[in-house]
Every structure is written in C-alpha cells, then in structure tokens.
Write an enzyme that holds these catalytic residues in place. Structure first.
Site, mmCIF file in Angstrom:
data_model
loop_
_atom_site.group_PDB
_atom_site.id
_atom_site.type_symbol
_atom_site.label_atom_id
_atom_site.label_comp_id
_atom_site.label_asym_id
_atom_site.label_seq_id
_atom_site.Cartn_x
_atom_site.Cartn_y
_atom_site.Cartn_z
ATOM 1 N N HIS A 172 -0.781 -3.247 -5.372
ATOM 2 C CA HIS A 172 -0.578 -1.793 -5.413
ATOM 3 C C HIS A 172 -0.930 -1.144 -4.079
ATOM 4 C CE1 HIS A 172 -0.587 2.128 -7.642
ATOM 5 N NE2 HIS A 172 -1.397 2.465 -6.644
ATOM 6 N N GLU A 173 -2.126 -1.403 -3.589
ATOM 7 C CA GLU A 173 -2.581 -0.735 -2.368
ATOM 8 C C GLU A 173 -1.877 -1.279 -1.124
ATOM 9 O OE1 GLU A 173 -4.254 1.947 -2.271
ATOM 10 O OE2 GLU A 173 -4.566 1.932 -4.439
ATOM 11 N N HIS B 199 1.413 0.466 -0.808
ATOM 12 C CA HIS B 199 1.280 1.793 -0.200
ATOM 13 C C HIS B 199 1.270 1.664 1.324
ATOM 14 C CE1 HIS B 199 0.737 4.231 -3.700
ATOM 15 N NE2 HIS B 199 -0.429 3.714 -4.055
#
Length: 228
Positions: free
Chosen positions: A33-34, A37
């Site tokens: 997820h990170e 980003h």
C-alpha cells in the site's frame, strides 16, 4: 479476524500458524500500500518518498503499530503515511495528489484479486486423504490467500473513506474549492477520533462492501479455464 482465531477451539499449533499467516499478510498489505503511494508520486515527479527510503517492501519503513494491530483485529487499519510534496507535481498538482492517494488502495484491490484466484483454485482441489502432505500444504496456501483477500480489501476500502488523514480525504481535498479545502482540513486532527467513534458502523459497512467485492471477483475469476 485475529480475535476469532484466538478464541476458537483450534489446537494451539494451528492458532500459531494462523497468527503467523495473519502477520505476514498484514505486513505485506501495508508495505504494498505505502510503496504504491510512493511509486505513483515518483512517477508524477515527486521524489520525496524515494529520498526517504519509502520505495521498499520492507515493513519496518511503513509500519504504524496501532494501524497494523487494528488491521489484525478488525480487518481495517493504516500504515505510516508516505510523505508527498504536491509542489513537485508541477501543473499536474491536483491530478498528482489524486493518483498518489489512489495508488495504495488500488494496489490492495489488485493484490486481493490475485489472492482470490488462489482461494478459488486451491479450494477446488481434491485429495484422497487429509493426512497427505500435499493436502496440508494446499490448506495453508488456501488460508494464506483467504487472509490476503480479507486484509487487503479491508486496508484498501477503509483508506478510501474521506476522513482525514485517510487516502479518501486526500482525493476529496484535491477536488474541493480552496475555501472548502481549508475548512475541511481543520478537522484532520480529529480524524482518528471520528473513526474510533464510528468503528462499529464502519465495521458493518466494510463487511458489506468486502462481501460484494469478493462476489464480483468470483464472477470474473469463474471465467478463467483453470479454476474449474
């Protein structure tokens, strides 16, 4: 999810296996997820995440202990936010913020889709005996994929809620008029308090959405020839 495992009547050895699988799935989901980003921000022209070592799957660079624990216990949570400098997006500032915010949740939805293929594939395999090593191995892979689906959907969908500082709020603020933007961001300090107060209705809503997404995934995956 974790609470149901720990309070079940399963043997302790099996509970430990479930716990290890859960922790692996949580760490992978948060890291993907990170990192996503950061990758999207990098592609849009902002190298802040790269310079701070956030373009990695190493969970130690992304872990928020409370957010990870919530993901283990309640199937929704968060990680340490990736730093983003919208000024480096140039003329594509708003588009860069929206795409960067979407990068994390979309990566989780894709990972959940891939894992659901594993759920259906391993779930359809048959064995002569449960004592076979191959059966036990496939069962572990089935549980791994099942947890991966639930955790990734929980993380991805939860972060699309437009409550600061979740990703949904960044998407919303990127399209709000300037006057409304500053009013909206005044509530950022109270964001997680709001989440905690609304935890029960959010949990019900999340379970409903996740169930429907899994059903949609199954409909698509059922068209694949190797699933039958």
């Amino acid at each position: 999810m974790l609470l149901s495992v720990l309070t079940s009547d399963q043997p302790y050895a099996l509970k430990i296996v479930y716990l290890l699988i859960s922790m692996f799935c949580v760490l992978l989901a948060l890291s993907v997820h990170e990192m996503s980003h950061g990758l999207v921000a990098h592609w849009m022209g902002d190298n802040t995440a790269k310079y701070m070592g956030r373009l990695t799957l190493n969970p130690l660079h992304h872990l928020d202990p409370i957010g990870a624990l919530c993901l283990l216990l309640f199937n929704f949570g968060w990680a340490k936010p990736v730093p983003v400098n919208p000024d480096r997006f140039g003329k594509n500032g708003k588009a860069g913020m929206v795409l960067t915010a979407l990068g994390g949740p979309i990566s989780n939805l894709l990972l959940a889709f891939i894992a659901e293929i594993g759920v259906l594939y391993f779930g359809n395999l048959s064995f002569a005996s449960e004592a076979q090593f191959s059966y036990k191995l496939v069962y572990v892979l089935y549980v791994l994929c099942s947890y991966m689906v639930t955790i990734n959907l929980g993380l991805g969908i939860f972060n699309l809620i437009p409550i600061p500082p979740l990703d949904g709020s960044k998407i919303l603020t990127a399209v709000l008029p300037t006057s409304l933007y500053f009013r909206y961001m005044e509530f950022e300090r109270y964001g997680f308090i709001v989440v905690l107060l609304l935890m029960k209705p959010i949990s019900y809503l999340m379970n409903f959405i996740i169930g429907n997404i899994v059903g949609f995934y199954d409909m698509i995956i059922s068209l694949l020839p190797f699933i039958h």
